[in-house]
Write a protein that holds these residues in place. Structure first.
Motif, PDB file in Angstrom:
ATOM      1  N   TYR A 299      -3.420  -6.527  -7.645  1.00 39.24           N
ATOM      2  CA  TYR A 299      -4.000  -5.349  -6.995  1.00 39.24           C
ATOM      3  C   TYR A 299      -3.568  -5.250  -5.536  1.00 39.24           C
ATOM      4  N   GLY A 300      -3.185  -6.381  -4.941  1.00 40.39           N
ATOM      5  CA  GLY A 300      -2.723  -6.347  -3.561  1.00 40.39           C
ATOM      6  C   GLY A 300      -1.480  -5.504  -3.368  1.00 40.39           C
ATOM      7  N   LEU A 301      -0.727  -5.257  -4.456  1.00 40.17           N
ATOM      8  CA  LEU A 301       0.464  -4.415  -4.340  1.00 40.17           C
ATOM      9  C   LEU A 301       0.111  -2.969  -4.025  1.00 40.17           C
ATOM     10  N   ALA A 302      -1.080  -2.528  -4.388  1.00 35.96           N
ATOM     11  CA  ALA A 302      -1.456  -1.128  -4.153  1.00 35.96           C
ATOM     12  C   ALA A 302      -1.556  -0.811  -2.662  1.00 35.96           C
ATOM     13  N   PRO A 303      -2.400  -1.540  -1.896  1.00 34.95           N
ATOM     14  CA  PRO A 303      -2.412  -1.245  -0.455  1.00 34.95           C
ATOM     15  C   PRO A 303      -1.083  -1.575   0.223  1.00 34.95           C
ATOM     16  N   LEU A 304      -0.366  -2.598  -0.284  1.00 34.76           N
ATOM     17  CA  LEU A 304       0.912  -2.958   0.317  1.00 34.76           C
ATOM     18  C   LEU A 304       1.928  -1.823   0.179  1.00 34.76           C
ATOM     19  N   SER A 305       1.911  -1.126  -0.950  1.00 34.24           N
ATOM     20  CA  SER A 305       2.874  -0.047  -1.159  1.00 34.24           C
ATOM     21  C   SER A 305       2.630   1.143  -0.248  1.00 34.24           C
ATOM     22  N   LEU A 306       1.421   1.230   0.310  1.00 33.85           N
ATOM     23  CA  LEU A 306       1.111   2.342   1.211  1.00 33.85           C
ATOM     24  C   LEU A 306       1.509   2.035   2.655  1.00 33.85           C
ATOM     25  N   ILE A 307       1.903   0.794   2.932  1.00 35.77           N
ATOM     26  CA  ILE A 307       2.310   0.414   4.294  1.00 35.77           C
ATOM     27  C   ILE A 307       3.820   0.545   4.454  1.00 35.77           C
ATOM     28  N   LEU A 308       4.546   0.015   3.488  1.00 37.48           N
ATOM     29  CA  LEU A 308       5.997  -0.069   3.615  1.00 37.48           C
ATOM     30  C   LEU A 308       6.635   1.313   3.534  1.00 37.48           C
ATOM     31  N   PRO A 309       7.734   1.511   4.250  1.00 41.04           N
ATOM     32  CA  PRO A 309       8.432   2.815   4.220  1.00 41.04           C
ATOM     33  C   PRO A 309       9.244   2.969   2.937  1.00 41.04           C
ATOM     34  N   VAL A 310       8.563   3.210   1.839  1.00 41.76           N
ATOM     35  CA  VAL A 310       9.229   3.317   0.541  1.00 41.76           C
ATOM     36  C   VAL A 310       9.036   4.734  -0.005  1.00 41.76           C
ATOM     37  N   GLY A 311       9.801   5.068  -1.001  1.00 44.93           N
ATOM     38  CA  GLY A 311       9.688   6.373  -1.620  1.00 44.93           C
ATOM     39  C   GLY A 311       8.562   6.421  -2.633  1.00 44.93           C
ATOM     40  N   PRO A 312       8.217   7.614  -3.117  1.00 44.88           N
ATOM     41  CA  PRO A 312       7.122   7.758  -4.082  1.00 44.88           C
ATOM     42  C   PRO A 312       7.324   6.944  -5.350  1.00 44.88           C
ATOM     43  N   ILE A 313       8.572   6.783  -5.801  1.00 41.40           N
ATOM     44  CA  ILE A 313       8.825   6.045  -7.041  1.00 41.40           C
ATOM     45  C   ILE A 313       8.345   4.602  -6.912  1.00 41.40           C
ATOM     46  N   VAL A 314       8.538   4.000  -5.751  1.00 42.00           N
ATOM     47  CA  VAL A 314       8.081   2.623  -5.540  1.00 42.00           C
ATOM     48  C   VAL A 314       6.558   2.567  -5.556  1.00 42.00           C
ATOM     49  N   VAL A 315       5.912   3.559  -4.960  1.00 46.08           N
ATOM     50  CA  VAL A 315       4.445   3.621  -4.991  1.00 46.08           C
ATOM     51  C   VAL A 315       3.961   3.723  -6.436  1.00 46.08           C
ATOM     52  N   PHE A 316       4.602   4.591  -7.216  1.00 44.64           N
ATOM     53  CA  PHE A 316       4.199   4.743  -8.612  1.00 44.64           C
ATOM     54  C   PHE A 316       4.387   3.427  -9.375  1.00 44.64           C
ATOM     55  N   ALA A 317       5.518   2.758  -9.125  1.00 42.31           N
ATOM     56  CA  ALA A 317       5.775   1.488  -9.808  1.00 42.31           C
ATOM     57  C   ALA A 317       4.728   0.440  -9.434  1.00 42.31           C
ATOM     58  N   ALA A 318       4.362   0.393  -8.149  1.00 41.06           N
ATOM     59  CA  ALA A 318       3.347  -0.568  -7.710  1.00 41.06           C
ATOM     60  C   ALA A 318       2.026  -0.316  -8.410  1.00 41.06           C
ATOM     61  N   TYR A 319       1.634   0.944  -8.496  1.00 42.37           N
ATOM     62  CA  TYR A 319       0.361   1.260  -9.140  1.00 42.37           C
ATOM     63  C   TYR A 319       0.401   0.995 -10.637  1.00 42.37           C
ATOM     64  N   ALA A 320       1.558   1.188 -11.264  1.00 43.06           N
ATOM     65  CA  ALA A 320       1.684   0.859 -12.680  1.00 43.06           C
ATOM     66  C   ALA A 320       1.516  -0.642 -12.902  1.00 43.06           C
ATOM     67  N   VAL A 321       2.132  -1.458 -12.051  1.00 44.50           N
ATOM     68  CA  VAL A 321       1.987  -2.915 -12.161  1.00 44.50           C
ATOM     69  C   VAL A 321       0.536  -3.323 -11.925  1.00 44.50           C
ATOM     70  N   VAL A 322      -0.119  -2.681 -10.968  1.00 49.21           N
ATOM     71  CA  VAL A 322      -1.534  -2.959 -10.709  1.00 49.21           C
ATOM     72  C   VAL A 322      -2.362  -2.661 -11.953  1.00 49.21           C
ATOM     73  N   GLY A 323      -2.083  -1.534 -12.626  1.00 47.76           N
ATOM     74  CA  GLY A 323      -2.823  -1.199 -13.838  1.00 47.76           C
ATOM     75  C   GLY A 323      -2.649  -2.244 -14.921  1.00 47.76           C
ATOM     76  N   VAL A 324      -1.422  -2.728 -15.110  1.00 55.02           N
ATOM     77  CA  VAL A 324      -1.193  -3.796 -16.077  1.00 55.02           C
ATOM     78  C   VAL A 324      -2.013  -5.027 -15.699  1.00 55.02           C
ATOM     79  N   GLY A 325      -1.967  -5.402 -14.423  1.00 56.16           N
ATOM     80  CA  GLY A 325      -2.671  -6.596 -13.979  1.00 56.16           C
ATOM     81  C   GLY A 325      -4.167  -6.509 -14.159  1.00 56.16           C
ATOM     82  N   VAL A 326      -4.735  -5.340 -13.931  1.00 55.55           N
ATOM     83  CA  VAL A 326      -6.184  -5.176 -14.080  1.00 55.55           C
ATOM     84  C   VAL A 326      -6.614  -5.476 -15.504  1.00 55.55           C
ATOM     85  N   GLU A 327      -5.867  -4.977 -16.490  1.00 53.24           N
ATOM     86  CA  GLU A 327      -6.249  -5.237 -17.874  1.00 53.24           C
ATOM     87  C   GLU A 327      -5.924  -6.667 -18.300  1.00 53.24           C
ATOM     88  N   LEU A 328      -4.900  -7.260 -17.703  1.00 50.70           N
ATOM     89  CA  LEU A 328      -4.653  -8.682 -17.968  1.00 50.70           C
ATOM     90  C   LEU A 328      -5.818  -9.539 -17.499  1.00 50.70           C
TER      91      LEU A 328
END
Length: 418
Positions: A299-328
């Motif tokens: 879940y730490g990837l979610a706030p981290l993705s909002l800090i770094l100067p990345v594009g929307p695709i990276v933000v979406f990927a981070a949130y997708a990984v967070v979703g997988v981790g939550v159910e794991l």
């Protein structure tokens, strides 16, 4: 001629959909989840069409949260003292009966609507630990991980598809009829489950409520991995979930200049959670507890993705990984509690889970915005990311955390801090 199957061969277990008692329970939990999700969304639509003010919306949602937090421990006590099926029935009927009162209060001062929302929240809170304990009664131990994955899968499908469908129906039906539909969901949640195996204790054997509550606390203390995992979950929800709930909309507007990033990130999160539920339904890792806590730490990837100067695709990927981790984390966590906790105290221990994990979320939501104004958004996001990484890491050091279980000797004695 085919050779006979050896008597000790492992045969695939039949699909859970062939078990009528689980199907009824699954439909009931799905209905309660849909009713729980739909109410704030429909009230938000009422604000947009002018039926409700934003101030009144805040009061109503606060009342619902208060009812939930008060009823969760009480529901756990009642579910261990009486039939879990009866607690689900009466809590669902309570929420169903209060919902039309909310509808009647749409055009009146907020007191009536807030009081009805308090009752709906109480019904929601009382049924949660009862549903957890009822799942352990209805489903065989070897099938519980699949059952919990199926339940969480239905919840994620609901959150993925329901917003668009609800907004579409609101244009045809209006918000008041939609709220009445949630009362039907609560009726389904109340009436669908079949009976479990837990029976009410004889009246003469019942201890006072406060004594039984303390017994639940003592049972939780017998499982150090549970206390550590609950602490990590509480921190992650209060820091990670709250930070992204408050700051993701701001990042979507300020960094990217469009609300599409907000919608895309939330959709990616739900899609990742669906994938996580599918994975964990079929996979049991060797060190299940450590794997679950590692998933929670993602879940730490979610706030981290909002800090770094990345594009929307990276933000979406981070949130997708967070979703997988939550159910794991979620599915093994619920399954371990159903396996390890004494059956007669499972609802009380589950109520502690919901009380702390949900109870501290409003605190985080309330503190994030002032903290961002005082220290800066990036500093708050970094702090939240570090907390999300550190809390599960520390929880992994607790006895029994590796497999979300303790040895037989430890199970038979109270947990001591010495």
């Amino acid at each position: 001629m085919p050779s006979p199957t050896p008597p000790n061969a492992t045969r695939p277990r039949p699909p859970l959909l062939r078990h009528p008692r689980f199907v009824r329970l699954w439909c009931a939990t799905t209905a309660s989840g849909l009713a729980t999700w739909a109410m704030p969304f429909i009230l938000g639509l009422a604000v947009l069409d002018g039926t409700l003010t934003a101030v009144h919306l805040g009061l109503v949602l606060a009342a619902r949260t208060a009812g939930f937090l008060v009823a969760v421990p009480l529901g756990g006590l009642l579910a261990d003292r009486h039939s879990r099926r009866a607690v689900v029935l009466w809590s669902g009927l309570l929420a169903a009966a209060a919902t039309p009162v909310m509808v009647a209060g749409l055009d009146t001062p907020p007191a009536l609507m807030a009081a009805a929302a308090l009752v709906v929240g109480a019904g929601q809170g009382a049924c949660r630990p009862a549903f957890q304990a009822l799942t352990a009664e209805v489903v065989d131990p070897d099938d519980r991980q699949r059952a919990n994955a199926a339940i969480t899968f239905s919840v994620r499908v609901t959150t993925l598809l329901a917003p668009g469908l609800t907004a579409l129906l609101a244009t045809v039906m209006g918000t008041a009829p939609l709220l009445l539909v949630t009362a039907l969901f609560w009726l389904a949640a109340a009436l669908l489950p079949g009976p479990g195996s837990h029976t009410a204790a004889p009246r003469a054997d019942r201890a006072p409520f406060h004594t039984e509550f303390l017994e639940g606390l003592a049972e939780a203390r017998r499982h150090p991995w549970f206390l550590a995992g609950l602490g990590a979950l509480t921190v992650v929800i209060a820091a990670g979930y709250s930070s992204t709930s408050v700051l993701l909309p701001l990042a979507s507007r300020d960094h990217y200049g469009t609300e599409a990033v907000l919608a895309g990130a939330l959709t990616a999160y739900t899609g990742g959670a669906l994938l996580g539920a599918v994975i964990v339904a079929r996979w049991t890792p060797r060190h299940q507890g450590w794997t679950a806590l590692a998933g929670l730490a993602l879940y730490g990837l979610a706030p981290l993705s909002l800090i770094l100067p990345v594009g929307p695709i990276v933000v979406f990927a981070a949130y997708a990984v967070v979703g997988v981790g939550v159910e794991l984390f979620n599915v093994p966590w619920f399954t371990a509690a159903q396996r390890e906790v004494e059956p007669g105290k499972l609802a009380r221990v589950s109520s502690l889970d919901f009380l702390f994990s949900y109870g501290f979320a409003p605190v985080g939501l309330a503190l994030i915005a002032p903290a961002a104004q005082a220290f800066g958004t990036d500093a708050v996001l970094v702090a939240c990311a570090l907390l999300c990484f550190a809390a599960p890491g520390l929880a992994a050091l607790a006895p029994g955390a590796r497999g979300f279980a303790v040895d037989r000797v430890a199970r038979n004695r109270p947990f001591s801090r010495t």
